[in-house]
Design an enzyme around this catalytic site. Sequence first.
Site, PDB file in Angstrom:
ATOM      1  N   GLY A 191      -1.010  11.624   9.988  1.00  0.00           N
ATOM      2  CA  GLY A 191      -2.162  12.427   9.579  1.00  0.00           C
ATOM      3  C   GLY A 191      -2.519  12.075   8.143  1.00  0.00           C
ATOM      4  CE1 TYR A 192      -8.160  12.694   6.110  1.00  0.00           C
ATOM      5  CE2 TYR A 192      -7.347  13.479   8.225  1.00  0.00           C
ATOM      6  CZ  TYR A 192      -8.359  12.940   7.456  1.00  0.00           C
ATOM      7  OH  TYR A 192      -9.568  12.635   8.042  1.00  0.00           O
TER       8      TYR A 192
ATOM      9  CE1 TYR B 104      -8.240   3.676   8.940  1.00  0.00           C
ATOM     10  CE2 TYR B 104      -8.143   5.774  10.107  1.00  0.00           C
ATOM     11  CZ  TYR B 104      -7.558   4.838   9.278  1.00  0.00           C
ATOM     12  OH  TYR B 104      -6.288   5.049   8.803  1.00  0.00           O
TER      13      TYR B 104
ATOM     14  CB  ALA C 205      -2.372  -4.537   6.898  1.00  0.00           C
TER      15      ALA C 205
ATOM     16  N   GLY D 165       0.821  -1.220   0.000  1.00  0.00           N
ATOM     17  CA  GLY D 165       0.000   0.000   0.000  1.00  0.00           C
ATOM     18  C   GLY D 165       0.849   1.261   0.000  1.00  0.00           C
TER      19      GLY D 165
ATOM     20  CG  ASP E 195     -14.004   6.778   5.745  1.00  0.00           C
ATOM     21  OD1 ASP E 195     -13.549   5.948   6.558  1.00  0.00           O
ATOM     22  OD2 ASP E 195     -13.313   7.686   5.238  1.00  0.00           O
TER      23      ASP E 195
HETATM   24  N1  CAA Z   1     -18.358  17.988  10.645  1.00  0.00           N
HETATM   25  C1  CAA Z   1     -19.666  18.332  10.677  1.00  0.00           C
HETATM   26  N2  CAA Z   1     -20.535  18.006   9.719  1.00  0.00           N
HETATM   27  C2  CAA Z   1     -20.055  17.293   8.691  1.00  0.00           C
HETATM   28  C3  CAA Z   1     -18.713  16.901   8.590  1.00  0.00           C
HETATM   29  C4  CAA Z   1     -17.856  17.294   9.627  1.00  0.00           C
HETATM   30  N3  CAA Z   1     -16.559  16.975   9.624  1.00  0.00           N
HETATM   31  N4  CAA Z   1     -18.541  16.200   7.475  1.00  0.00           N
HETATM   32  C5  CAA Z   1     -19.770  16.140   6.872  1.00  0.00           C
HETATM   33  N5  CAA Z   1     -20.666  16.826   7.602  1.00  0.00           N
HETATM   34  C6  CAA Z   1     -22.084  17.037   7.292  1.00  0.00           C
HETATM   35  C7  CAA Z   1     -22.291  17.530   5.878  1.00  0.00           C
HETATM   36  O1  CAA Z   1     -22.101  18.896   5.812  1.00  0.00           O
HETATM   37  C8  CAA Z   1     -23.721  17.085   5.613  1.00  0.00           C
HETATM   38  O2  CAA Z   1     -24.581  18.000   6.222  1.00  0.00           O
HETATM   39  P1  CAA Z   1     -26.022  18.348   5.592  1.00  0.00           P
HETATM   40  O3  CAA Z   1     -26.758  17.047   5.514  1.00  0.00           O
HETATM   41  O4  CAA Z   1     -26.604  19.329   6.548  1.00  0.00           O
HETATM   42  O5  CAA Z   1     -25.699  18.936   4.233  1.00  0.00           O
HETATM   43  C9  CAA Z   1     -23.806  15.784   6.354  1.00  0.00           C
HETATM   44  O6  CAA Z   1     -22.750  15.791   7.329  1.00  0.00           O
HETATM   45  C10 CAA Z   1     -23.597  14.577   5.460  1.00  0.00           C
HETATM   46  O7  CAA Z   1     -23.859  13.482   6.233  1.00  0.00           O
HETATM   47  P2  CAA Z   1     -24.163  12.072   5.613  1.00  0.00           P
HETATM   48  O8  CAA Z   1     -24.444  11.115   6.689  1.00  0.00           O
HETATM   49  O9  CAA Z   1     -25.200  12.226   4.532  1.00  0.00           O
HETATM   50  O10 CAA Z   1     -22.765  11.713   5.017  1.00  0.00           O
HETATM   51  P3  CAA Z   1     -22.327  11.310   3.559  1.00  0.00           P
HETATM   52  O11 CAA Z   1     -22.960  10.026   3.224  1.00  0.00           O
HETATM   53  O12 CAA Z   1     -22.474  12.480   2.656  1.00  0.00           O
HETATM   54  O13 CAA Z   1     -20.767  11.040   3.760  1.00  0.00           O
HETATM   55  C11 CAA Z   1     -18.658  10.887   4.846  1.00  0.00           C
HETATM   56  C12 CAA Z   1     -20.118  11.354   4.923  1.00  0.00           C
HETATM   57  C13 CAA Z   1     -18.538   9.491   4.259  1.00  0.00           C
HETATM   58  C14 CAA Z   1     -18.176  10.821   6.267  1.00  0.00           C
HETATM   59  C15 CAA Z   1     -17.845  11.879   4.002  1.00  0.00           C
HETATM   60  O14 CAA Z   1     -18.045  13.157   4.524  1.00  0.00           O
HETATM   61  C16 CAA Z   1     -16.358  11.577   4.054  1.00  0.00           C
HETATM   62  O15 CAA Z   1     -15.844  10.778   3.288  1.00  0.00           O
HETATM   63  N6  CAA Z   1     -15.626  12.247   4.972  1.00  0.00           N
HETATM   64  C17 CAA Z   1     -14.166  12.058   5.116  1.00  0.00           C
HETATM   65  C18 CAA Z   1     -13.882  11.021   6.152  1.00  0.00           C
HETATM   66  C19 CAA Z   1     -12.381  10.951   6.328  1.00  0.00           C
HETATM   67  O16 CAA Z   1     -11.719  11.918   6.701  1.00  0.00           O
HETATM   68  N7  CAA Z   1     -11.808   9.788   6.055  1.00  0.00           N
HETATM   69  C20 CAA Z   1     -10.387   9.628   6.128  1.00  0.00           C
HETATM   70  C21 CAA Z   1      -9.968   8.597   5.128  1.00  0.00           C
HETATM   71  S1  CAA Z   1      -8.206   8.512   4.961  1.00  0.00           S
HETATM   72  C22 CAA Z   1      -7.712   7.819   6.381  1.00  0.00           C
HETATM   73  O17 CAA Z   1      -8.465   7.336   7.163  1.00  0.00           O
HETATM   74  C23 CAA Z   1      -6.220   7.806   6.622  1.00  0.00           C
HETATM   75  C24 CAA Z   1      -5.922   8.402   7.920  1.00  0.00           C
HETATM   76  O18 CAA Z   1      -5.608   7.656   8.841  1.00  0.00           O
HETATM   77  C25 CAA Z   1      -5.923   9.854   8.082  1.00  0.00           C
END
Ligand code: CAA
Length: 246
Positions: A183-184, A152, A88, A13, A93
């Site tokens: 972090g990211y 996670y 791994a 990865g 999400d």
């Molecule tokens: N804080 C507050 N509100 C938030 C938010 C946050 N951080 N993120 C999203 N929202 C809100 C949106 O604004 C939206 O609000 P409205 O409905 O009022 O418009 C609502 O939440 C959306 O909620 P849903 O349940 O409908 O969510 P979704 O299906 O659209 O998807 C999600 C949500 C999957 C979490 C998407 O926002 C996402 O992918 N977020 C990123 C998650 C992330 O950071 N993952 C890291 C992956 S990489 C990794 O993990 C490596 C590492 O170790 C760093």
Amino acid sequence: MTQRTALVTGGTGGIGTAIVRYLAKQGHRVATNYRDEAKADAWHKTMTAEGIQVCMVHGDVADPASCEAMISAVHHKCGPVDILVNNAGITRDTTFHKMTYQQWMDVVNTNLNACFNVTRPVIEDMRTRKWGRIVQISSINGQKGQYGQANYAAAKAGMHGFTISLAQENARFGITVNTVSPGYVGTDMVMAVPEEVREKIVAQIPVGRLGKPEEIAHAVAFFTTDEASWITGANLAINGGHYMGW
Ligand code: CAA
């Protein structure tokens, strides 16, 4: 430098590849596991073309029996594991109110239960040989939580609980156990986050950019050295200033 045998789980990865490269360039014998043979073959060819020898072993970190077989294969091909990097990991999400049991279990099995599955078959040997280095690759989101990552964040926080217990139990056997919390970083996992969401996240990073896999690998490699023998139970945050706990 003493040549050691290192196992990096998930070495094919984003961050894993950088860790494999770094440890191999330091002169260690490096092994990694794979599940998908075709993907592993292509990756292995790239490494070989770079002059990096990697011992490839089949194994699913979420499956205890598979891990027993994987550790035996590493032992057979490159000797007992001196350095273990539990790297791994996967994401599934979604906000918790929509999360399925499967999404919860997949993430907990691959990210947290894997620490048991992979470490349990190597620890006795490390204790007998009175030397070992174990590094968990956790996450900033295990430290601060993240909207959409209850599974996670729980698994990643659990990894550090594992680290600090194992560190206490094994210190007198010359084994250090530490956590690195990236972090990211600009890997496929982070690039899979929707662009508009990712941009908002990057805007919160004081250094102003995503991390590079090599920036994580460098710190992991440091923990595996003889010089780091007095560092155990630590959790090193590498996140561009995104989260500053203490
Ligand atoms: N804080 C507050 N509100 C938030 C938010 C946050 N951080 N993120 C999203 N929202 C809100 C949106 O604004 C939206 O609000 P409205 O409905 O009022 O418009 C609502 O939440 C959306 O909620 P849903 O349940 O409908 O969510 P979704 O299906 O659209 O998807 C999600 C949500 C999957 C979490 C998407 O926002 C996402 O992918 N977020 C990123 C998650 C992330 O950071 N993952 C890291 C992956 S990489 C990794 O993990 C490596 C590492 O170790 C760093």
